[in-house]
Design a protein around this motif. Structure first.
Motif, PDB file in Angstrom:
ATOM      1  N   LEU A 195      11.711  -5.110   0.107  1.00 40.06           N
ATOM      2  CA  LEU A 195      11.943  -4.380  -1.130  1.00 40.06           C
ATOM      3  C   LEU A 195      10.672  -4.367  -1.957  1.00 40.06           C
ATOM      4  O   LEU A 195       9.949  -5.368  -2.007  1.00 40.06           O
ATOM      5  CB  LEU A 195      13.069  -5.027  -1.940  1.00 40.06           C
ATOM      6  CG  LEU A 195      14.404  -5.224  -1.226  1.00 40.06           C
ATOM      7  CD1 LEU A 195      15.394  -5.895  -2.172  1.00 40.06           C
ATOM      8  CD2 LEU A 195      14.954  -3.913  -0.715  1.00 40.06           C
ATOM      9  N   THR A 196      10.392  -3.245  -2.624  1.00 36.58           N
ATOM     10  CA  THR A 196       9.209  -3.159  -3.488  1.00 36.58           C
ATOM     11  C   THR A 196       9.571  -2.475  -4.799  1.00 36.58           C
ATOM     12  O   THR A 196      10.481  -1.649  -4.844  1.00 36.58           O
ATOM     13  CB  THR A 196       8.060  -2.383  -2.818  1.00 36.58           C
ATOM     14  OG1 THR A 196       8.429  -1.008  -2.676  1.00 36.58           O
ATOM     15  CG2 THR A 196       7.703  -2.966  -1.455  1.00 36.58           C
ATOM     16  N   ARG A 197       8.811  -2.838  -5.845  1.00 38.09           N
ATOM     17  CA  ARG A 197       9.014  -2.251  -7.165  1.00 38.09           C
ATOM     18  C   ARG A 197       7.670  -2.122  -7.873  1.00 38.09           C
ATOM     19  O   ARG A 197       7.002  -3.143  -8.110  1.00 38.09           O
ATOM     20  CB  ARG A 197       9.927  -3.132  -8.017  1.00 38.09           C
ATOM     21  CG  ARG A 197      11.348  -3.304  -7.502  1.00 38.09           C
ATOM     22  CD  ARG A 197      12.094  -4.315  -8.349  1.00 38.09           C
ATOM     23  NE  ARG A 197      13.457  -4.540  -7.883  1.00 38.09           N
ATOM     24  CZ  ARG A 197      14.241  -5.518  -8.320  1.00 38.09           C
ATOM     25  NH1 ARG A 197      13.788  -6.358  -9.248  1.00 38.09           N
ATOM     26  NH2 ARG A 197      15.467  -5.663  -7.847  1.00 38.09           N
ATOM     27  N   LEU A 233       0.817  -1.212   0.000  1.00 36.23           N
ATOM     28  CA  LEU A 233       0.000   0.000   0.000  1.00 36.23           C
ATOM     29  C   LEU A 233       0.854   1.267   0.000  1.00 36.23           C
ATOM     30  O   LEU A 233       0.529   2.248  -0.678  1.00 36.23           O
ATOM     31  CB  LEU A 233      -0.927  -0.003   1.215  1.00 36.23           C
ATOM     32  CG  LEU A 233      -2.041  -1.053   1.208  1.00 36.23           C
ATOM     33  CD1 LEU A 233      -2.778  -1.054   2.537  1.00 36.23           C
ATOM     34  CD2 LEU A 233      -3.015  -0.807   0.062  1.00 36.23           C
ATOM     35  N   LEU A 234       1.940   1.254   0.769  1.00 35.58           N
ATOM     36  CA  LEU A 234       2.804   2.431   0.808  1.00 35.58           C
ATOM     37  C   LEU A 234       3.479   2.660  -0.539  1.00 35.58           C
ATOM     38  O   LEU A 234       3.602   3.806  -1.005  1.00 35.58           O
ATOM     39  CB  LEU A 234       3.847   2.263   1.914  1.00 35.58           C
ATOM     40  CG  LEU A 234       4.776   3.463   2.144  1.00 35.58           C
ATOM     41  CD1 LEU A 234       3.977   4.719   2.503  1.00 35.58           C
ATOM     42  CD2 LEU A 234       5.795   3.149   3.232  1.00 35.58           C
ATOM     43  N   THR A 235       3.902   1.594  -1.188  1.00 37.05           N
ATOM     44  CA  THR A 235       4.511   1.723  -2.520  1.00 37.05           C
ATOM     45  C   THR A 235       3.513   2.284  -3.517  1.00 37.05           C
ATOM     46  O   THR A 235       3.849   3.134  -4.354  1.00 37.05           O
ATOM     47  CB  THR A 235       5.021   0.354  -2.993  1.00 37.05           C
ATOM     48  OG1 THR A 235       5.954  -0.148  -2.026  1.00 37.05           O
ATOM     49  CG2 THR A 235       5.696   0.457  -4.351  1.00 37.05           C
ATOM     50  N   HIS A 236       2.274   1.826  -3.426  1.00 41.90           N
ATOM     51  CA  HIS A 236       1.226   2.351  -4.303  1.00 41.90           C
ATOM     52  C   HIS A 236       1.015   3.847  -4.061  1.00 41.90           C
ATOM     53  O   HIS A 236       0.880   4.621  -5.015  1.00 41.90           O
ATOM     54  CB  HIS A 236      -0.065   1.579  -4.064  1.00 41.90           C
ATOM     55  CG  HIS A 236      -1.236   2.100  -4.827  1.00 41.90           C
ATOM     56  ND1 HIS A 236      -1.308   2.059  -6.202  1.00 41.90           N
ATOM     57  CD2 HIS A 236      -2.397   2.682  -4.398  1.00 41.90           C
ATOM     58  CE1 HIS A 236      -2.456   2.577  -6.600  1.00 41.90           C
ATOM     59  NE2 HIS A 236      -3.125   2.973  -5.531  1.00 41.90           N
ATOM     60  N   ARG A 237       1.001   4.254  -2.806  1.00 44.68           N
ATOM     61  CA  ARG A 237       0.789   5.665  -2.487  1.00 44.68           C
ATOM     62  C   ARG A 237       1.945   6.524  -2.995  1.00 44.68           C
ATOM     63  O   ARG A 237       1.720   7.603  -3.567  1.00 44.68           O
ATOM     64  CB  ARG A 237       0.628   5.865  -0.980  1.00 44.68           C
ATOM     65  CG  ARG A 237       0.561   7.341  -0.579  1.00 44.68           C
ATOM     66  CD  ARG A 237       0.379   7.533   0.902  1.00 44.68           C
ATOM     67  NE  ARG A 237      -0.953   7.137   1.326  1.00 44.68           N
ATOM     68  CZ  ARG A 237      -1.422   7.332   2.567  1.00 44.68           C
ATOM     69  NH1 ARG A 237      -0.651   7.899   3.488  1.00 44.68           N
ATOM     70  NH2 ARG A 237      -2.644   6.935   2.887  1.00 44.68           N
TER      71      ARG A 237
END
Length: 221
Positions: free
Chosen positions: A198-200, A178-182
Motif C-alpha cells: 500500500l502507498t500514500r 517510484l511508481l506512486t511518485h509517477r
C-alpha cells in the motif's frame, strides 16, 4: 557462515491471508558481523533479496545488503525491521525515515529520490503481467498494469536483472515508491505471487509505504 549468527526471517508485504510476502533476513546484533565484506558474504549466503544488520536499534541505524551490493535505502527491509523492533525512525545515509504502526499494517515514510533507478514499464492488462517471463540480466524492470484504475489497484512484477540469483522480487517497496511518485496517487499493489503493498503520497513530496509483516515459520525455509 558462522553458525553462531542469529538470523530472523520475516515475510514483508504479505497478502491479506498472510501468505506470500518478500523474505527478509534480520540480524538484530549487527556487530556480530562487523565489517562490510563479511556482511556481504552473509547476505550472499542467505540469498534473500535483502538482509538487514541492526547496528543501533535505539537510533534506528541499520545496514542493508542484497546478495551482491550494499544499499543506502530499501523499502521492504525497513518496513520489516520497523515491525520487528517497534521502531519509529531510521537514521540512514539518505536521511531520516519515519515509521508508524497500525494493528494490521506497518508504514514507513520516504522520498522517491532515495530509491535506486528502476525501469517502470506499463502493460495493458494484468494478464500480460502474469504471462511475462524473466528477462535477461541487465535492466531493473518493474512491470505493472492497472487492475482497477479508478480504485488505484495495480498488478505488478519486479525483475531486478542483477544476475545475483534473485530473478524476480516478490515485493519491492522502492519500486512502489517510484511508481506512486509517477502516478501521484495512493495505490494498492498486488505483486509477485500475491504480495500486497500500500502507498500514500504525503506532503512535501514524501510517500508512505505500508504492508503486513509476519515471522516466517521454519517449515517455510
Amino acid at each position: 557462515m558462522n553458525a553462531d549468527i542469529d538470523v530472523l526471517v520475516l515475510r514483508v508485504f504479505t497478502g491479506p491471508d498472510g501468505r506470500y510476502g518478500n523474505p527478509l533476513g534480520v540480524l538484530r546484533d549487527g556487530h556480530s558481523v562487523p565489517d562490510q565484506a563479511s556482511r556481504q558474504a552473509v547476505a550472499r549466503q542467505l540469498g534473500f533479496s535483502e538482509t538487514v544488520f541492526v547496528d543501533d536499534p535505539e537510533h534506528g541505524r541499520v545496514d542493508i545488503y542484497t546478495p551482491g551490493a550494499r544499499l543506502p535505502f530499501a523499502g521492504h527491509p525497513l518496513v520489516g525491521t520497523a515491525w520487528l523492533l517497534g521502531l519509529e525512525a531510521f537514521d540512514l545515509p539518505v536521511g531520516s525515515v519515519t515509521a508508524r504502526h497500525e494493528p494490521e499494517f506497518t508504514w514507513i515514510t520516504a522520498r522517491p529520490e532515495w530509491a535506486p533507478p528502476r525501469t517502470l514499464r506499463q502493460y495493458s492488462s494484468p494478464d500480460e503481467i502474469d504471462a511475462l517471463t524473466v528477462p535477461e540480466p541487465g535492466e531493473w524492470i518493474y512491470a505493472w498494469a492497472w487492475q482497477d484504475e479508478a480504485a488505484g489497484r495495480i498488478r505488478a512484477r519486479a525483475f531486478p536483472g542483477r544476475g545475483d540469483g534473485i530473478d524476480e522480487d516478490e515485493a519491492t517497496g522502492a519500486a512502489a515508491l517510484l511508481l506512486t511518485h509517477r502516478l501521484g496517487r495512493a495505490l494498492e499493489i498486488t505483486q509477485g505471487r500475491g504480495s500486497q503493498i500500500l502507498t500514500r503520497p504525503g506532503a512535501d513530496g514524501v510517500i508512505e509505504i505500508g504492508g503486513r509483516v509476519r515471522m516466517e515459520a521454519p517449515s517455510e525455509r
